[in-house]
Design a protein around this motif. Structure first.
Motif, short mmCIF file in Angstrom:
data_model
loop_
_atom_site.label_atom_id
_atom_site.label_comp_id
_atom_site.label_asym_id
_atom_site.label_seq_id
_atom_site.Cartn_x
_atom_site.Cartn_y
_atom_site.Cartn_z
N VAL A 166 -72.05 45.29 0.93
CA VAL A 166 -73.04 46.31 1.29
C VAL A 166 -74.41 46.04 0.66
CG1 VAL A 166 -71.30 48.09 1.64
CG2 VAL A 166 -72.44 47.92 -0.59
N HIS A 167 -74.48 45.12 -0.30
CA HIS A 167 -75.78 44.81 -0.90
C HIS A 167 -76.55 43.78 -0.07
CE1 HIS A 167 -75.17 47.19 -4.52
NE2 HIS A 167 -73.89 46.87 -4.39
N GLU A 168 -75.88 43.19 0.90
CA GLU A 168 -76.54 42.11 1.67
C GLU A 168 -77.79 42.58 2.43
OE1 GLU A 168 -73.66 39.91 3.97
OE2 GLU A 168 -72.60 39.26 2.16
N PRO A 169 -77.78 43.76 3.06
CA PRO A 169 -79.03 44.16 3.75
C PRO A 169 -80.04 44.79 2.80
CG PRO A 169 -77.28 45.74 4.21
CD PRO A 169 -76.66 44.65 3.38
N GLY A 170 -79.84 44.70 1.51
CA GLY A 170 -80.75 45.31 0.53
C GLY A 170 -80.02 46.43 -0.19
N PRO A 171 -80.51 46.80 -1.37
CA PRO A 171 -79.78 47.76 -2.20
C PRO A 171 -79.63 49.12 -1.52
CG PRO A 171 -81.97 47.33 -3.08
CD PRO A 171 -81.79 46.39 -1.94
N PRO A 172 -78.39 49.62 -1.46
CA PRO A 172 -78.22 50.95 -0.87
C PRO A 172 -78.75 52.05 -1.79
CG PRO A 172 -76.07 49.95 -1.43
CD PRO A 172 -77.14 48.99 -1.86
N ALA A 173 -79.08 53.19 -1.19
CA ALA A 173 -79.49 54.35 -1.99
C ALA A 173 -78.27 54.98 -2.64
CB ALA A 173 -80.19 55.37 -1.10
N PHE A 174 -77.11 54.76 -2.05
CA PHE A 174 -75.88 55.36 -2.57
C PHE A 174 -74.70 54.59 -2.01
CE2 PHE A 174 -72.36 58.42 -2.01
CZ PHE A 174 -72.19 58.79 -3.34
N HIS A 175 -73.72 54.34 -2.86
CA HIS A 175 -72.49 53.70 -2.39
C HIS A 175 -71.32 54.28 -3.16
CE1 HIS A 175 -69.59 50.78 -1.00
NE2 HIS A 175 -69.28 50.51 -2.25
N PHE A 176 -70.27 54.61 -2.44
CA PHE A 176 -69.11 55.25 -3.07
C PHE A 176 -67.89 54.76 -2.32
CE2 PHE A 176 -66.14 58.86 -2.54
CZ PHE A 176 -65.86 59.17 -3.87
N ALA A 177 -66.88 54.30 -3.05
CA ALA A 177 -65.63 53.88 -2.40
C ALA A 177 -64.48 54.17 -3.34
CB ALA A 177 -65.68 52.39 -2.06
N THR A 178 -63.40 54.69 -2.78
CA THR A 178 -62.27 55.06 -3.63
C THR A 178 -60.99 55.08 -2.81
OG1 THR A 178 -61.47 56.74 -5.18
CG2 THR A 178 -62.52 57.56 -3.21
N PRO A 179 -59.85 54.81 -3.44
CA PRO A 179 -58.59 54.99 -2.71
C PRO A 179 -58.39 56.47 -2.39
CG PRO A 179 -58.26 53.65 -4.69
CD PRO A 179 -59.64 54.23 -4.78
N MET A 180 -57.85 56.74 -1.22
CA MET A 180 -57.73 58.13 -0.76
C MET A 180 -56.54 58.22 0.20
SD MET A 180 -60.76 60.15 1.27
CE MET A 180 -61.97 60.22 0.00
N PRO A 181 -55.73 59.28 0.12
CA PRO A 181 -54.67 59.42 1.13
C PRO A 181 -55.30 59.45 2.53
CG PRO A 181 -54.44 61.08 -0.60
CD PRO A 181 -55.77 60.40 -0.81
N TYR A 182 -54.69 58.77 3.46
CA TYR A 182 -55.29 58.66 4.80
C TYR A 182 -55.66 60.03 5.41
CZ TYR A 182 -55.70 57.67 9.77
OH TYR A 182 -56.14 57.63 11.06
N PRO A 183 -54.79 61.06 5.32
CA PRO A 183 -55.17 62.35 5.92
C PRO A 183 -56.40 62.98 5.25
CG PRO A 183 -52.81 62.32 5.49
CD PRO A 183 -53.40 61.10 4.82
N ALA A 184 -56.63 62.64 3.98
CA ALA A 184 -57.82 63.20 3.31
C ALA A 184 -59.08 62.60 3.94
CB ALA A 184 -57.77 62.90 1.81
N LEU A 185 -59.05 61.30 4.23
CA LEU A 185 -60.19 60.69 4.92
C LEU A 185 -60.35 61.31 6.31
CD1 LEU A 185 -62.43 58.55 5.30
CD2 LEU A 185 -60.66 56.92 6.00
N GLN A 186 -59.24 61.52 7.00
CA GLN A 186 -59.29 62.09 8.35
C GLN A 186 -59.92 63.49 8.36
OE1 GLN A 186 -58.93 59.77 10.66
NE2 GLN A 186 -57.20 60.67 11.75
N GLY A 187 -59.78 64.22 7.25
CA GLY A 187 -60.32 65.58 7.22
C GLY A 187 -61.63 65.68 6.46
N MET A 188 -62.18 64.52 6.05
CA MET A 188 -63.32 64.53 5.13
C MET A 188 -64.55 65.26 5.70
SD MET A 188 -64.43 61.35 2.80
CE MET A 188 -65.47 60.40 3.87
N PHE A 189 -64.76 65.18 7.01
CA PHE A 189 -65.98 65.78 7.57
C PHE A 189 -65.72 67.14 8.21
CE2 PHE A 189 -66.79 61.12 7.79
CZ PHE A 189 -67.82 61.09 6.86
N ASP A 190 -64.47 67.62 8.16
CA ASP A 190 -64.13 68.87 8.86
C ASP A 190 -65.04 70.04 8.45
OD1 ASP A 190 -62.11 67.36 9.90
OD2 ASP A 190 -60.48 68.69 9.28
N ASP A 191 -65.25 70.20 7.14
CA ASP A 191 -65.99 71.38 6.67
C ASP A 191 -67.47 71.31 7.04
OD1 ASP A 191 -63.70 72.35 5.67
OD2 ASP A 191 -64.10 71.80 3.57
#
Ligand SMILES: Cc1cc2nc3c(=O)[nH]c(=O)nc-3n(C[C@H](O)[C@H](O)[C@H](O)COP(=O)(O)OP(=O)(O)OC[C@H]3O[C@@H](n4cnc5c(N)ncnc54)[C@H](O)[C@@H]3O)c2cc1C
Length: 461
Positions: A284-309
């Motif tokens: 993700v640094h290849e196109p230039g420094p991001p303003a924010f980057h976050f990555a973490t292991p997560m149960p798949y259903p949690a990712l599936q519901g991440m934008f619901d709210d």
């Protein structure tokens, strides 16, 4: 509807019949998109295939207009027709997992979250979409793409069978050997061919995934998108990332100083070795420094519901889509322009990958008509306030108009907006339109199922 007809419907059907006089009516006619304000004559909640068969027979024999409700999530509110009757499958939210066979049978009114919840207990999943309240019904019949698509294909690529109530009132199971022509058409032809009371899906070992989000200022759209278009198609199939133009929401995980900033970004789902998540996403640094980057292991259903709210039921939506096989240089400027002018904080543009595993299925094996597409794009104006309905629609249509020349000509059927017209429907079903019309003639010659992106049984291309 005449009161005698309504009375007869109440007498003949086992379950409730909800009409304008009933207290439940206001709630029952609500759909996800609050821009839709349709007034059906009645809604008939069904519990099983028998209820569906009785309701369908009554509607057909009395010459009433029919609509079918799965999750009620379609942009144009296709599950309702003014003065018609909706067969409402929302009581049919159930899932039965067979962990040994790695399959799941799923009721026709289930939501994606129901499916993910049930299969996750067994460390299994199948590809669907990215918002857990979406209905499996409409999503599957249109094709279905999401975080697992690069690794395991479209939803329809994992559909093994469907139980269907046909226009003539009969009940069939469609799969590769029984009613294969119907089974072919169900996998991408929308709700044109019957009412699916249950879907059977193939499941895959998916448990905890690497979820991530990387964000850059919107002014960097050109460089970031140019990098993404080259990176993603050659990335391993374990790496899924959809590109977006959006406004950073006011909450975690984003730092306060970024809240409300117009941005471009990528949402990641890594299904490979989680010990290598940071290493994999170091790109993700290849196109230039991001303003924010976050990555973490997560149960798949949690990712599936991440934008619901973030986008609950009841907001105004106007969207359009198109398929893309590349991102042209000239299109980079268009994205920048419309990203800088997002009309409201929730309005967005997403490019969802539909390559890798989805490309390994033959172009005529299912009704999904754009096997050579690399991205399914959606342009969506979104806002809670009805006063902004016109401005979000205008932004969406103008953005779509500017991007359409760089597209493959048709859209994912589930990303078509209200009133796009029959030519667009044909472009969307593409080269498969005539074959779909042939299947329609066989299974629904009088076009009972027409509250959808409709395939006419009578017209040829
Ligand atoms: C916020 C949001 C995010 C989305 N994200 C994705 C995504 O990531 N990936 C993706 O692929 N799509 C996505 N979609 C699009 C989604 O696939 C469509 O909106 C789809 O139509 C939703 O299906 P539904 O059953 O909820 O809708 P409904 O409005 O209930 O139905 C839509 C159509 O399908 C028919 N239908 C529904 N169920 C059945 C059934 N059981 N039998 C026969 N016909 C049926 C209806 O008659 C109607 O014509 C998203 C939609 C929203 C609103």
């Amino acid at each position: 509807m005449e009161s005698a007809t309504l009375e007869a419907m109440r007498t003949e059907l086992r379950g409730p019949v909800i009409c304008a006089q009933d207290a439940e009516y206001t709630q029952a006619r609500k759909v996800y998109n609050a821009m839709i304000d349709k007034h059906p004559a009645a809604l008939v909640p069904c519990r099983d295939a028998g209820d569906v068969m009785s309701a369908l027979a009554f509607i057909r024999d009395n010459g009433l207009e029919l609509a079918v409700r799965g999750g009620g999530h379609s942009g144009p509110g296709l599950c309702l027709v003014d003065d018609g009757v909706t067969i409402d499958l929302s009581p049919m939210r159930w899932v039965r997992v067979d962990p040994a066979a790695r399959t799941a049978e799923v009721g026709g009114g289930s939501h994606l979250g129901d499916l993910d919840h049930a299969t996750h207990s067994f460390g299994l999943a199948t590809p669907t979409g990215i918002i857990s309240m979406t209905g499996v019904g409409g999503l599957t019949l249109g094709g279905g793409h999401g975080y697992l698509t690069r690794k395991y294909g479209l939803t329809v690529d994992n559909l093994l069978a469907a139980d269907v109530v046909l226009a003539d009132g009969s009940f069939v199971t469609a799969n590769e050997t029984d009613h294969p022509d119907l089974f072919w058409a169900l996998r991408g032809g929308g709700g044109n061919f019957g009412i699916v009371t249950s879907f059977t899906y193939r499941l895959h070992p998916v448990d905890t995934v690497g979820a991530g989000i990387t964000v850059w200022p919107v002014e960097r759209t050109r460089e970031v998108l140019a990098w993404y278009r080259d990176f993603l198609p050659q990335a391993p199939e374990d790496v899924y990332g959809f590109f977006m133009l959006f406004t950073i929401p006011p909450g975690p995980p984003f730092p306060e100083e970024l809240h409300g900033r117009k941005s471009c970004g990528i949402v990641w789902c890594h299904t490979g070795d989680l010990n290598r998540l940071d290493e994999t996403l170091a790109v993700v640094h290849e196109p230039g420094p991001p303003a924010f980057h976050f990555a973490t292991p997560m149960p798949y259903p949690a990712l599936q519901g991440m934008f619901d709210d973030l986008i609950p039921t009841g907001y105004q939506w106007y969207w359009r889509g198109d398929f893309f096989d590349r991102v042209h240089d000239a299109a980079l400027d268009v994205h920048l322009e419309y990203g800088e002018n997002l009309p409201t904080p929730l309005s967005l543009m997403h490019l969802y990958p539909v390559d890798a595993a989805a490309h390994r299925v033959g172009r005529d094996d299912t009704a999904w008509s754009y096997r050579d597409a690399v991205w399914s794009g959606v342009f969506a104006g979104v806002d809670p306030d009805p006063a902004n309905a016109d401005s979000i629609k205008q932004w969406c249509v103008e953005y779509w108009d500017s991007m359409h020349p760089y597209s493959m000509g048709g859209a994912y059927v589930n990303f078509m907006g209200e009133g796009e017209g029959q030519e667009r429907v044909r472009a969307t079903y593409g080269d498969h339109y005539d074959r779909l019309a042939q299947v329609k003639r066989t299974y629904d010659p009088y076009n009972l199922f027409h509250a959808n992106q409709n395939i006419s049984p009578t017209q040829q291309r």
